[in-house]
Motif scaffolding. Structure first.
Motif, PDB file in Angstrom:
ATOM      1  N   ARG A  16      40.238  90.228  31.324  1.00 50.02           N
ATOM      2  CA  ARG A  16      41.425  89.392  31.532  1.00 50.02           C
ATOM      3  C   ARG A  16      41.691  89.064  33.004  1.00 50.02           C
ATOM      4  N   LEU A  18      42.358  91.251  35.434  1.00 52.31           N
ATOM      5  CA  LEU A  18      43.396  92.101  36.017  1.00 52.31           C
ATOM      6  C   LEU A  18      42.837  93.197  36.917  1.00 52.31           C
ATOM      7  N   VAL A 168      49.869  86.104  43.032  1.00 50.15           N
ATOM      8  CA  VAL A 168      49.463  85.605  41.721  1.00 50.15           C
ATOM      9  C   VAL A 168      48.753  86.697  40.926  1.00 50.15           C
ATOM     10  N   THR A 169      47.867  87.461  41.565  1.00 48.25           N
ATOM     11  CA  THR A 169      47.156  88.513  40.841  1.00 48.25           C
ATOM     12  C   THR A 169      48.118  89.596  40.364  1.00 48.25           C
ATOM     13  N   LEU A 172      50.092  88.132  37.326  1.00 49.26           N
ATOM     14  CA  LEU A 172      49.263  88.027  36.128  1.00 49.26           C
ATOM     15  C   LEU A 172      49.416  89.257  35.233  1.00 49.26           C
ATOM     16  N   ARG A 173      49.601  90.408  35.847  1.00 55.97           N
ATOM     17  CA  ARG A 173      49.758  91.636  35.072  1.00 55.97           C
ATOM     18  C   ARG A 173      51.090  91.660  34.325  1.00 55.97           C
ATOM     19  N   GLN A 175      52.349  89.176  32.728  1.00 54.95           N
ATOM     20  CA  GLN A 175      52.328  88.257  31.593  1.00 54.95           C
ATOM     21  C   GLN A 175      52.372  88.987  30.256  1.00 54.95           C
ATOM     22  N   VAL A 190      51.945  80.850  38.860  1.00 55.57           N
ATOM     23  CA  VAL A 190      50.749  81.563  38.446  1.00 55.57           C
ATOM     24  C   VAL A 190      49.715  80.590  37.880  1.00 55.57           C
ATOM     25  N   GLU A 194      45.804  80.012  38.941  1.00 56.51           N
ATOM     26  CA  GLU A 194      44.689  80.091  38.004  1.00 56.51           C
ATOM     27  C   GLU A 194      43.881  78.792  37.951  1.00 56.51           C
ATOM     28  N   TYR A 199      39.526  80.437  41.987  1.00 53.00           N
ATOM     29  CA  TYR A 199      39.966  81.415  40.994  1.00 53.00           C
ATOM     30  C   TYR A 199      39.100  81.312  39.743  1.00 53.00           C
ATOM     31  N   PHE A 203      37.044  84.342  38.162  1.00 54.69           N
ATOM     32  CA  PHE A 203      37.370  84.804  36.820  1.00 54.69           C
ATOM     33  C   PHE A 203      36.129  84.761  35.923  1.00 54.69           C
TER      34      PHE A 203
END
Length: 216
Positions: A16, A18, A168-169, A172-173, A175, A190, A194, A199, A203
């Motif tokens: 994901r 993270l 942003v990172t 993301l957690r 969410q 965010v 992404e 990014y 990813f």
């Protein structure tokens, strides 16, 4: 000199984005720097060779020539200071970007990370629901302030910077908890992060590791 970072052989985030090597991958992609990845198992992370790189037995680590670094924030700062694209040229704007890097990791992330751990480690405890409510309140206090500061701007302080990358990172957690949905401007923020090509490349690279591990 070749840059080598370490990442989970089998990431607990299940692809994901993270795991904290994502921050370093993204920074290197933004800076246009090639890198290699050495995958490590949880067992390997506690062995002497890896502990020599990271005394706490975690990931990521960063190796370049005779330089070895650990801690994702420190690695991202190192990359940002040495390559264009992640810190402004203006000294004051640069200092503000670094401030946002610290804010992301020291102020916003702790309650978000605590909540994610609680959902794994404390789910069967009698205080679980109370614990989640308390952590949710702590997260909202941080997100209230962050949302007010961001307003309708695209990024935290003018152009995209390493401060935004780390923030942003961190968000993301959040969410998975659903809390981010309460702040439309932060959710859009965010999404802008992404959507950045760098990014997306980072990813995809991290997801490929999980996919390969799952297939094996």
């Amino acid at each position: 000199m070749t840059i080598t970072i370490t990442a989970f052989e089998r990431s607990p985030d299940r692809g994901r984005g993270l795991a904290r090597d994502m921050r370093v991958r993204w920074a290197l992609e933004e800076a246009g720097q090639p890198y290699e990845v050495r995958l490590v198992s949880f067992k390997t992370m506690k062995e002497p060779a890896h502990l020599a790189l990271h005394p706490f037995g975690q990931i990521p680590t960063y190796e370049e020539g005779d330089l070895t670094l650990f801690e994702s924030g420190a690695i991202v700062l190192h990359i940002a200071e040495r390559h264009a694209g992640l810190l402004p040229a203006d000294a004051n704007a640069r200092a503000r970007a670094v401030t946002w890097m610290f804010a992301a990791l020291n102020t916003v992330e702790p309650p978000i990370f605590e909540r994610s751990l609680a959902t794994i480690l404390e789910r069967d405890e009698p205080w679980y629901e109370q614990r989640l409510r308390a952590l949710g309140d702590s997260i909202r206090k941080r997100l209230d302030s962050l949302s007010a500061r961001l307003g309708d701007a695209d990024w935290l302080d003018g152009a995209f910077s390493a401060g935004d990358l780390l923030m942003v990172t961190v968000l993301l957690r959040a969410q998975a908890s659903g809390l981010l949905e309460e702040y439309p401007n932060l959710a859009a923020y965010v999404a802008r992060g992404e959507a950045r090509p760098a990014y997306q490349r980072a990813f995809a690279a991290q997801l490929a590791v999980f996919t390969a591990a799952a297939a094996g």
